[in-house]
Design a protein around this motif. Structure first.
Motif, PDB file in Angstrom:
ATOM      1  N   LYS B 457       0.881  -1.168   0.000  1.00 49.31           N
ATOM      2  CA  LYS B 457       0.000   0.000   0.000  1.00 49.31           C
ATOM      3  C   LYS B 457       0.914   1.213   0.000  1.00 49.31           C
ATOM      4  O   LYS B 457       1.794   1.324   0.864  1.00 49.31           O
ATOM      5  N   VAL B 458       0.730   2.068  -0.951  1.00 47.77           N
ATOM      6  CA  VAL B 458       1.557   3.279  -0.973  1.00 47.77           C
ATOM      7  C   VAL B 458       0.651   4.492  -1.108  1.00 47.77           C
ATOM      8  O   VAL B 458      -0.503   4.387  -1.514  1.00 47.77           O
ATOM      9  N   LYS B 459       1.208   5.626  -0.765  1.00 45.15           N
ATOM     10  CA  LYS B 459       0.503   6.895  -0.943  1.00 45.15           C
ATOM     11  C   LYS B 459       1.032   7.529  -2.223  1.00 45.15           C
ATOM     12  O   LYS B 459       2.143   7.204  -2.675  1.00 45.15           O
ATOM     13  N   ALA B 461       3.002   9.790  -4.704  1.00 46.40           N
ATOM     14  CA  ALA B 461       4.357  10.332  -4.544  1.00 46.40           C
ATOM     15  C   ALA B 461       4.322  11.777  -4.064  1.00 46.40           C
ATOM     16  O   ALA B 461       5.227  12.232  -3.358  1.00 46.40           O
ATOM     17  N   LEU B 463       2.459  13.070  -1.853  1.00 44.95           N
ATOM     18  CA  LEU B 463       2.364  13.152  -0.392  1.00 44.95           C
ATOM     19  C   LEU B 463       3.760  13.069   0.227  1.00 44.95           C
ATOM     20  O   LEU B 463       4.108  13.857   1.118  1.00 44.95           O
ATOM     21  N   ASP B 464       4.542  12.115  -0.263  1.00 45.55           N
ATOM     22  CA  ASP B 464       5.924  11.973   0.232  1.00 45.55           C
ATOM     23  C   ASP B 464       6.716  13.256  -0.042  1.00 45.55           C
ATOM     24  O   ASP B 464       7.533  13.676   0.774  1.00 45.55           O
ATOM     25  N   LEU B 465       6.448  13.842  -1.192  1.00 44.57           N
ATOM     26  CA  LEU B 465       7.161  15.071  -1.557  1.00 44.57           C
ATOM     27  C   LEU B 465       6.768  16.215  -0.616  1.00 44.57           C
ATOM     28  O   LEU B 465       7.629  16.964  -0.140  1.00 44.57           O
ATOM     29  N   ILE B 467       5.639  15.856   2.407  1.00 48.13           N
ATOM     30  CA  ILE B 467       6.223  15.564   3.730  1.00 48.13           C
ATOM     31  C   ILE B 467       7.694  15.954   3.730  1.00 48.13           C
ATOM     32  O   ILE B 467       8.210  16.542   4.683  1.00 48.13           O
ATOM     33  N   PHE B 468       8.353  15.650   2.635  1.00 56.16           N
ATOM     34  CA  PHE B 468       9.776  15.976   2.521  1.00 56.16           C
ATOM     35  C   PHE B 468       9.991  17.484   2.674  1.00 56.16           C
ATOM     36  O   PHE B 468      10.867  17.932   3.421  1.00 56.16           O
ATOM     37  N   VAL B 471       9.442  18.455   6.246  1.00 53.99           N
ATOM     38  CA  VAL B 471      10.585  18.111   7.105  1.00 53.99           C
ATOM     39  C   VAL B 471      11.692  19.151   6.935  1.00 53.99           C
ATOM     40  O   VAL B 471      12.283  19.632   7.919  1.00 53.99           O
TER      41      VAL B 471
END
Lengths: 219, 495
Positions: B457-459, B461, B463-465, B467-468, B471
């Protein structure tokens, strides 16, 4: 995406260590100012491991009687921090840098041992999970708490008057009361992962402010 | 400790939401051209084949129940990045689809997986496509595998020997069959009927004929030849039939007639495929065919003859007898297959895993009886009783072993599990055999490896970006706070 997820988790957990190290006077004294904390963490962990194995009874359900010994064992940290501050090798810098260095070294060792392998093994597995982001945020609050704990231990040992009592209360709240509240909250269902994180955030903010006030008062 | 950490890392990298064993579509080179699936590893989002707009640049999943040649071709035309076919009973993977998959080139990975409840759940969940939000779950399919290498100079072995001592003065009757099996999914290749049945009949003939030869040898040498790479254009028989080794040449020269056994485990009707019938004066050949005819009649077996002229110009050889016809040796192929094969995928199906035991035992007795009657010039007396043929349970055990030990040519190299097992059987039968090693250059397979498909299960890309970026923002804020507000708390670094 898996790589980015892993990168986010690792960055959020470990980058603050480098930000703190590089933006403070610790950078001038080098990594050796943090070594005492690292060594102290390992010594304390071993002692706590032995104590857990021998003193803490196994219990399925949450009860104050079974939880309290667990949290009291963490007071070994205070003893070990006191020892570390008394070592000649750690007296390499001024008072504030020593507090910061030992706290940061201790926190860094704790973060690496508690989270790094879990992130690589699980967060790198490809599946996105908020669990690891929560863990990373929690790790940050943990780092700040450890640094403040180191400061409070130092102040408790070096100051006089009301300060030792005040710092002891703060340390007791941080090392015994806080874990008890969290474990009870999770066991009873009052807290879930997100609300626990909120609680940790608020607690950390308060604890850092208290720490700052104590440091201000003693400097 | 180091090894443990590496192991943990690997476990972590391999673990997923769902993990299923998968089998890759065949990859092989034939006459300089590559066929089958050319890529082994992938890491893509998944799409149900019915959601046509989602198929491009994703792995398309098709369940066998929806699988038709048209569906498959339409899905491939949508240019998916990979294809996963979920197998259940195997009925949907028709021979036409298998031939289509095996005789075309696909520049992307194609895998097969047996249906599991988890995989079915994943498949059905892909059918539902709602509005995608920044944190909605997506399914990522991944196989991390190195690309497979070509097996150059594939080493194979033929086994041959006589049921009784070879005599130069006697004519030789040969029993020829091939050991290997072939299909579009090499790892699932069973080849029980084609040609496990032929091999088991030949082994049973050895056992029965040794018995009667030991009592009283017939006036013929009885030769048995088991070849490898038979399914890949009979590459194994050719070196045996053409080698210039003097001893083998002499033994080959004595062959009066050879019977090739090919796919004999099912069907009421049997066919004798010949390249020519007997000419006037060829009494021996007339006798052989008449023995087969009379035995078939007595056993209520429908035996028909099919004549097919050998096309010397055609590089593909459909029957074993045609190899010998080129060497001017007379022989016939006995099979329940009516028509000649047109390509290597006509040799076997992925789901060739059953024999009709009654028919199979009947065929064993028929071949043994016809052959023994000819060898001993007996007309009406039965040479073997029903009890002489092996018991069904024992035959089933051999069939099970044949199923278990993969007989895909690339798995039948000298020293392979099947090679050792087969030689063990021959030794058990007291059969003195020789091994002829050769390399099979025509059809060159690629290395095989059992793969595992991980579904995560992935979100998205993005979303990860985000979050990055979050951060990075947090770290910047932390730095600023320490720099400008931390003066009273710690001794800030002097610039």
């Amino acid at each position: 995406m898996a790589f980015l997820h892993l990168l986010n988790c690792v960055l959020l957990t470990f980058a603050p260590i480098f930000v703190i190290f590089n933006s403070t006077s610790l950078h001038e004294y080098g990594a050796r100012s943090c070594l005492g904390g690292v060594f102290g963490y390992f010594m304390s962990s071993m002692a706590k491991l032995l104590a857990y194995a021998t003193l803490v009874p196994l219990s399925e359900e949450w009860s104050l009687i079974s939880e309290l010994p667990k949290e009291l064992i963490t007071l070994i940290d205070i003893y070990m921090l006191t020892k570390v501050f008394s070592w000649k090798a750690s007296r390499t810098a001024d008072k504030k840098t020593r507090m910061m260095g030992i706290g940061l070294g201790w926190g860094a060792a704790e973060l690496i041992c508690s989270h790094l392998l879990i992130f690589i093994v699980n967060a790198g597995g490809g599946e996105f999970s908020w669990e690891y982001m929560q863990r990373a945020i929690n790790a940050n609050w943990g780092l700040f708490q450890v640094i403040v704990v180191a400061c409070l231990v130092y102040i408790r040992n070096t100051s006089s008057g009301v300060m030792p009592l005040l710092t002891t209360i703060f340390l007791g709240a941080q090392l015994v009361v806080r874990p008890l509240i969290i474990s009870y909250g999770l066991a009873s269902g009052i807290l879930n992962e997100w609300t626990m994180l909120c609680f940790q955030s608020i607690w950390t903010l308060c604890f850092v402010i208290c720490g700052k006030v104590v440091v201000e008062l003693t400097s | 400790m180091k090894g443990r950490i590496v192991f943990l890392l690997l476990v972590g990298l391999c673990s997923g939401f769902v993990q299923v064993p998968v089998h890759r579509l065949i990859q092989y080179d034939y006459e300089g051209t590559s066929f089958g699936s050319q890529v082994a590893s992938f890491n893509f989002l998944g799409a149900h084949f019915k959601n046509e707009s989602e198929v491009p640049r994703k792995i398309a999943l098709i369940h066998e129940t929806s699988l038709t040649q048209e569906t498959l071709e339409n899905t491939i035309a949508l240019k998916p990045s990979a294809l996963l076919i979920i197998l259940s009973s195997g009925v949907g993977l028709t021979r036409e689809i298998q031939v289509y998959l095996g005789s075309n080139t696909f520049p992307f990975p194609i895998y097969f997986a047996y249906e599991t409840p988890e995989l079915l759940e994943v498949y059905e969940s892909l059918l539902v496509t709602g509005e995608q939000t920044i944190d909605s779950d997506q399914l990522q399919f991944s196989i991390l595998s190195e690309e497979k290498s070509l097996v150059k100079n594939l080493q194979q072995e033929n086994f041959y020997g006589f049921a009784y001592e070879f005599s130069e003065n006697l004519s030789t009757i040969g029993i020829v069959t091939y050991l290997d099996a072939f299909s579009v999914i090499p790892e699932l290749t069973k080849g029980v009927d084609s040609n496990g049945s032929g091999v088991i009949i030949a082994l049973e003939l050895i056992r029965l004929m040794k018995k009667v030869y030991d009592k009283s040898p017939a006036p013929y040498n009885l030769l048995f030849v088991f070849t490898s790479s038979g399914t890949t254009n009979l590459q194994g028989l050719r070196p045996w039939a053409t080698t210039e080794e003097s001893e083998l040449q002499q033994k080959r020269g004595n062959i009066l007639f050879a019977l090739c056994l090919d796919t004999l485990g099912q069907s009421d009707k049997l066919y004798m495929h010949v390249s020519r019938f007997q000419k006037d004066g060829e009494i021996e050949l007339t006798n052989i065919y008449s023995q087969f005819n009379s035995t078939a009649e007595k056993s209520d077996i429908l035996l028909d003859y099919k004549k097919k002229k050998v096309n010397m110009a055609d590089s593909f050889v459909p029957w074993q007898n045609e190899i010998f016809a080129k060497n001017k040796i007379v022989l016939a192929t006995l099979s329940h297959l009516e028509n000649s094969r047109r390509g290597i995928f006509d040799y076997s199906s992925v789901f060739d895993d059953k024999l009709d035991m009654d028919i199979f035992k009947r065929n064993i007795k028929f071949v043994a009886e016809s052959l023994a009657k000819y060898l001993y010039c007996v007309e009406n007396t039965a040479m073997f009783s029903k009890a002489d043929v092996l018991k069904t349970t024992y035959l089933e055990e051999i069939v099970e072993n044949f199923k278990e030990l993969n007989r895909y040519p690339a798995k039948m190299t000298p020293g392979s599990k099947f090679s050792n097992y087969f030689q063990g059987i021959l030794k058990e039968l007291g059969f003195n055999f020789k091994v002829q090693k050769f390399s099979a250059p025509d059809v060159t397979p690629y290395n095989l490896k059992q793969e595992s498909l991980s579904v995560y299960k992935v979100k998205p890309a993005m979303l990860d970006l985000y979050i990055f970026l979050g951060v990075l923002g947090y770290l910047a804020v932390l730095w600023l706070v320490i720099k400008f507000f931390g003066k009273n708390f710690i001794k800030v670094k002097k610039n």
